[in-house]
Design a protein around this motif. Structure first.
Motif, short mmCIF file in Angstrom:
data_model
loop_
_atom_site.label_atom_id
_atom_site.label_comp_id
_atom_site.label_asym_id
_atom_site.label_seq_id
_atom_site.Cartn_x
_atom_site.Cartn_y
_atom_site.Cartn_z
N LYS A 165 0.88 -1.15 0.00
CA LYS A 165 0.00 0.00 0.00
C LYS A 165 0.92 1.21 0.00
CE LYS A 165 -3.41 2.52 2.79
NZ LYS A 165 -4.19 2.51 4.06
N ALA A 166 1.02 1.88 -1.14
CA ALA A 166 1.86 3.07 -1.22
C ALA A 166 1.03 4.27 -0.81
CB ALA A 166 2.39 3.26 -2.64
N VAL A 167 1.62 5.13 0.02
CA VAL A 167 0.92 6.32 0.49
C VAL A 167 1.74 7.56 0.19
CG1 VAL A 167 -0.30 5.05 2.29
CG2 VAL A 167 1.88 6.15 2.83
N ASP A 168 1.07 8.71 0.11
CA ASP A 168 1.78 9.96 -0.15
C ASP A 168 2.34 10.52 1.15
OD1 ASP A 168 -0.31 11.31 1.19
OD2 ASP A 168 -0.42 12.88 -0.35
N LYS A 169 2.86 11.70 1.10
CA LYS A 169 3.54 12.29 2.26
C LYS A 169 2.62 12.46 3.46
CE LYS A 169 2.86 17.16 0.88
NZ LYS A 169 2.23 17.62 2.13
N LEU A 194 -2.00 5.84 -2.68
CA LEU A 194 -1.72 6.08 -4.10
C LEU A 194 -2.02 4.80 -4.87
CD1 LEU A 194 1.75 7.82 -3.65
CD2 LEU A 194 -0.46 8.96 -3.97
N THR A 195 -2.98 4.86 -5.77
CA THR A 195 -3.32 3.69 -6.58
C THR A 195 -3.18 4.04 -8.06
OG1 THR A 195 -5.68 4.23 -6.76
CG2 THR A 195 -4.97 2.96 -4.82
N GLU A 196 -2.93 3.03 -8.87
CA GLU A 196 -2.80 3.27 -10.31
C GLU A 196 -4.13 3.62 -10.95
OE1 GLU A 196 -2.80 -0.80 -12.65
OE2 GLU A 196 -1.37 -0.89 -10.99
N SER A 216 -0.32 7.48 -14.04
CA SER A 216 1.11 7.66 -14.32
C SER A 216 2.00 6.97 -13.30
CB SER A 216 1.46 9.15 -14.37
OG SER A 216 0.85 9.79 -15.46
N LEU A 217 1.44 6.62 -12.16
CA LEU A 217 2.24 5.98 -11.11
C LEU A 217 2.28 4.46 -11.23
CD1 LEU A 217 1.26 8.03 -7.91
CD2 LEU A 217 3.28 8.29 -9.36
N LYS A 218 1.62 3.90 -12.24
CA LYS A 218 1.55 2.45 -12.33
C LYS A 218 2.94 1.81 -12.31
CE LYS A 218 -0.24 -1.37 -15.10
NZ LYS A 218 -1.05 -1.77 -16.27
N ASN A 246 2.96 11.36 -16.92
CA ASN A 246 3.21 11.23 -18.36
C ASN A 246 1.90 11.06 -19.10
OD1 ASN A 246 6.31 10.80 -18.60
ND2 ASN A 246 5.73 9.33 -17.02
N ASN A 247 1.86 11.53 -20.32
CA ASN A 247 0.81 11.19 -21.25
C ASN A 247 1.48 10.74 -22.55
OD1 ASN A 247 -1.77 10.80 -22.27
ND2 ASN A 247 -1.85 12.85 -23.16
N PRO A 248 1.32 9.46 -22.96
CA PRO A 248 0.46 8.46 -22.34
C PRO A 248 1.00 7.99 -20.98
CG PRO A 248 1.72 7.49 -24.11
CD PRO A 248 1.97 8.96 -24.19
N ALA A 249 0.05 7.59 -20.12
CA ALA A 249 0.42 7.22 -18.75
C ALA A 249 1.09 5.85 -18.70
CB ALA A 249 -0.83 7.22 -17.86
#
Length: 551
Positions: free
Chosen positions: A185-189, A194-196, A201-203, A289-292
């Motif tokens: 489970k990734a979390v921000d500050k 944080l989920t994809e 873009s974080l995937k 990014n785009n594309p993500a």
């Protein structure tokens, strides 16, 4: 295809089931009855494939249907050798088709072909994956293309790993096993998850964090179907979770609010990347990014940065005493020659002006002509400054894989080009955001996306700019962000003390230049690049401003 065909795997034993008009009760693959050969079966009613003349030209509709039907049936029957020989690359096809049952543990599957579009035949796979007594359904769509064999003249499936699964590429495999890393489970500050799904873009970043830190985060691995790579540096991509395991929590320095703004901003352009960094700490607050999906250009790209590089050029000129400060007089002619002619945009000419105005207006010639007296030293001075003050050329252990910029030695006209961000200089949104952050803070602090305490990794050392240099660079970037500066329009909505630099980089064979922009406001710096975006003050400036306004 002209009629419906289903091929199915039942209870681990591959069998073939036909439905629809035209196939009756006979086997779809005549090789199942001992007829046909490994080089591609034929249902031409007793005409020997060996005696038929070699065909040329694209396969016709009948050949496309027959080849696709026979390949799918051979695949479903478990005959990997036969299926592989119906392709134009049997050596690569056979182990991947075999692995569908032996490695991916697919125990049941139904393949439903759709209508052929030219030589391309789409199909849907409805499968069951089983491992350790647990089974889960898997559904996906893919396609194959039928081509003429170069040596045999037979219609064959053009082998690509994506025939088996659309996300497979060369060097990858489908594997069902205990996951190579526990889920995280990734979390921000601030502890926001944080989920994809929320932040596409974080995937790739989340997959890297899981691979690298999952076992350190207290989780327990589950069982998954994943795409694995022969490159150990590429994390697995989970396709299906059979048993979840237990999550560990990984804290990142991402700011969910800034990340959301970055995701939204890059979607306004077809090819765009942006990174935001906190100058006081070097902590990465956003990457988009785009594309993500796919390659993370923001972290891994390597492109000429255009005139945003003039920040480093200005630092070098100050360091070498070629200018004394923002008020130093410099010449800005329309053109200057250094083995070839270099021009300002639309050949504008400011005559003799201040260094600050030349920077604000992005005068190319003002950043080439004063450097010529350095002679041979000019070929290495820029790279030395980039490393000495901005950490470019150091190894950045950010917590995920990044490419950290390059300013190689040069000679001749290439040296002149380097000073205006062309030549062999290569940067990305991360490195340019870091350069702006260094100016704002007066010190280089290596960007990081997760705490160093997670793995005690070595960070590039902090580098402090001389006080006078830092103050002058901030003055230059402030001028570019206001008044007649090339970044003024983009930064107009950004409040507080701010600075910026625009850039456009020509790319061989590309009609429009790549647009670059880097800037800061408050304790946030950001940089963006938009492919074929033209002038940096437009597209990429818009992206940066939207990110800075989210602080």
């Amino acid at each position: 295809m002209r009629s419906g065909v289903k091929v199915t795997i039942v209870g681990g034993v591959f069998a073939v089931v036909a439905s629809g008009v035209g196939y009756g009760g006979w086997n779809l693959w005549n090789g199942l009855n001992g007829g046909g050969g490994g080089g591609g079966g034929s249902d031409t009613g007793g005409v020997s494939a060996q005696s038929a003349p070699k065909k040329t030209g694209p396969p016709d509709a009948e050949e496309i249907e027959r080849t696709a039907r026979e390949f799918l049936a051979a695949w479903a029957s478990g005959n990997a050798l036969t299926a592989a020989q119906l392709t134009n690359n049997a050596a690569e096809a056979e182990p991947m088709i075999t692995g569908y049952s032996t490695k991916a543990h697919v125990t049941e599957a139904v393949i439903e072909p759709g209508e052929a579009v030219g030589a391309k035949v789409p199909y849907t796979v409805k499968a069951t994956v089983e491992h350790g007594g647990v089974s889960k359904p898997l559904t996906y769509s893919s396609s194959l293309t039928v081509v003429r064999g170069l040596t045999t003249g037979k219609a064959l499936v053009d082998w690509q790993p994506s025939v088996v699964h659309p996300q497979l590429t060369k060097g990858t495999s489908l594997v069902t096993s205990e996951a190579s890393a526990p889920p995280i489970k990734a979390v921000d500050k601030d502890g926001v998850e944080l989920t994809e799904e929320k932040f596409p873009s974080l995937k790739g970043v989340l997959a890297e964090l899981r691979q690298k830190y999952g076992s350190k985060a207290g989780g327990v691995a589950g069982v998954e179907l994943a795409i694995t790579s022969s490159d150990q540096g590429i994390p697995d991509r989970t396709l299906l979770t059979l048993t979840k395991g237990r999550q560990g929590t990984v804290k990142t320095y991402i700011d969910a609010g800034v990340q959301a703004a970055a995701e939204k901003a890059v979607k306004r352009y077809d090819k765009a990347s942006v990174v935001a960094v906190e100058p006081s700490t070097g902590r990465i607050r956003a990457v988009a990014n785009n594309p993500a999906q796919g390659f993370n250009t923001a972290f891994g790209g390597a492109q000429a940065p255009g005139s945003t590089m003039k920040i480093v050029t200005a630092a070098m000129m100050l360091d070498k005493g070629l200018v004394q400060g923002a008020g130093s007089k410099v010449e800005c002619p329309a053109t200057v020659t250094w083995e070839r002619e270099f021009h300002n945009l639309k050949d504008f000419d400011l005559g003799t002006t201040t260094f600050q105005r030349a920077f604000a207006r992005s005068c190319n010639t003002s950043f080439i002509k004063p450097v010529k007296p350095l002679g041979a030293e000019a070929g290495t001075a820029l790279g030395e400054t980039a490393k000495k003050y901005f950490g470019i050329g150091e190894v950045w252990e950010t917590g995920v894989k990044t490419w950290d910029g390059s300013v190689p030695a040069s000679s001749g006209a290439e040296t002149a080009a380097a000073y205006i961000g062309q030549g062999r200089n290569q940067m990305n949104a991360l490195t340019m955001a870091s350069i702006a952050a260094t100016v704002k803070a007066g010190a280089f602090r290596q960007p990081v996306i997760v705490p160093q305490s997670l793995d005690d990794r070595a960070l590039a050392p902090t580098r402090h700019l001389p006080a006078g240099m830092a103050a002058t660079l901030r003055q230059l970037m402030a001028a570019a962000a206001t008044g007649e500066g090339t970044g003024a329009q983009a930064m107009a909505s950004v409040s507080g003390v701010k600075g910026a630099k625009t850039g456009s980089a020509e790319v061989d064979g590309q009609g429009d230049s790549n647009a670059w922009f880097t800037g800061y406001a408050g304790d946030l710096a950001a940089a963006a690049v938009v492919g074929s975006g033209g002038h940096g003050g437009d597209s990429s400036g818009d992206v940066v401003a939207r990110v800075l306004n989210a602080r």
